[in-house]
Design a protein around this motif. Sequence first.
Motif, PDB file in Angstrom:
ATOM      1  N   ASP A  92     -92.211 -34.675  11.936  1.00  0.00           N
ATOM      2  CA  ASP A  92     -93.028 -34.914  10.744  1.00  0.00           C
ATOM      3  C   ASP A  92     -93.860 -33.685  10.401  1.00  0.00           C
ATOM      4  N   ALA A  93     -94.338 -32.977  11.423  1.00  0.00           N
ATOM      5  CA  ALA A  93     -95.108 -31.753  11.191  1.00  0.00           C
ATOM      6  C   ALA A  93     -94.208 -30.660  10.633  1.00  0.00           C
ATOM      7  N   ALA A 112     -99.965 -27.396  -2.389  1.00  0.00           N
ATOM      8  CA  ALA A 112     -99.761 -27.062  -0.975  1.00  0.00           C
ATOM      9  C   ALA A 112    -101.024 -27.360  -0.177  1.00  0.00           C
ATOM     10  N   ARG A 113    -102.168 -27.027  -0.745  1.00  0.00           N
ATOM     11  CA  ARG A 113    -103.446 -27.287  -0.076  1.00  0.00           C
ATOM     12  C   ARG A 113    -103.633 -28.784   0.146  1.00  0.00           C
ATOM     13  N   VAL A 114    -103.293 -29.584  -0.857  1.00  0.00           N
ATOM     14  CA  VAL A 114    -103.411 -31.043  -0.740  1.00  0.00           C
ATOM     15  C   VAL A 114    -102.482 -31.548   0.360  1.00  0.00           C
ATOM     16  N   ALA A 115    -101.257 -31.035   0.401  1.00  0.00           N
ATOM     17  CA  ALA A 115    -100.295 -31.460   1.428  1.00  0.00           C
ATOM     18  C   ALA A 115    -100.804 -31.122   2.828  1.00  0.00           C
ATOM     19  N   LYS A 121    -105.213 -34.808   8.139  1.00  0.00           N
ATOM     20  CA  LYS A 121    -105.852 -36.123   8.290  1.00  0.00           C
ATOM     21  C   LYS A 121    -105.008 -37.036   9.161  1.00  0.00           C
ATOM     22  N   VAL A 122    -103.696 -37.009   8.949  1.00  0.00           N
ATOM     23  CA  VAL A 122    -102.793 -37.846   9.756  1.00  0.00           C
ATOM     24  C   VAL A 122    -102.867 -37.437  11.221  1.00  0.00           C
ATOM     25  N   ILE A 123    -102.868 -36.143  11.460  1.00  0.00           N
ATOM     26  CA  ILE A 123    -102.937 -35.635  12.831  1.00  0.00           C
ATOM     27  C   ILE A 123    -104.263 -36.029  13.475  1.00  0.00           C
TER      28      ILE A 123
END
Length: 126
Positions: A92-93, A112-115, A121-123
């Motif tokens: 996923d990373a 890209a910054r948002v992604a 956050k997920v990590i």
Amino acid sequence: MNAILKERIGERVSALKISWRRASLEAGLEAGFIQDIITGRSQHPGEDAVASLATVLKCSPSYLTGQSDDLANPAGAYGATALLSDAAQRPDAVMALRIVDELLAAGHVEAARVAVRRALKVIAVE
């Protein structure tokens, strides 16, 4: 830290030949963010803001804050080998990095910054 932060921000902005305003905006911060640090209006910028600024200034946050004298390798960070090893175990990373790479190649810096922020956050939740 503040004197070192001021000095190193100035150094990196000059080296990259960009304005304070441009660097601040590209980091997703207020247009006057760097100006506030340099003039002393902002005494303690947040870690997230310094990290975003470091990305734009092509150095590590620890370099900006004086915790390291190495531009690229933050103090106490994973080595490149460990990072690649972790990525191999986290498809996923890897996918998130590919998406960010494609967005950047197409010139979509904000997307890209948002992604990147979403992936972080997920990590952090895990």
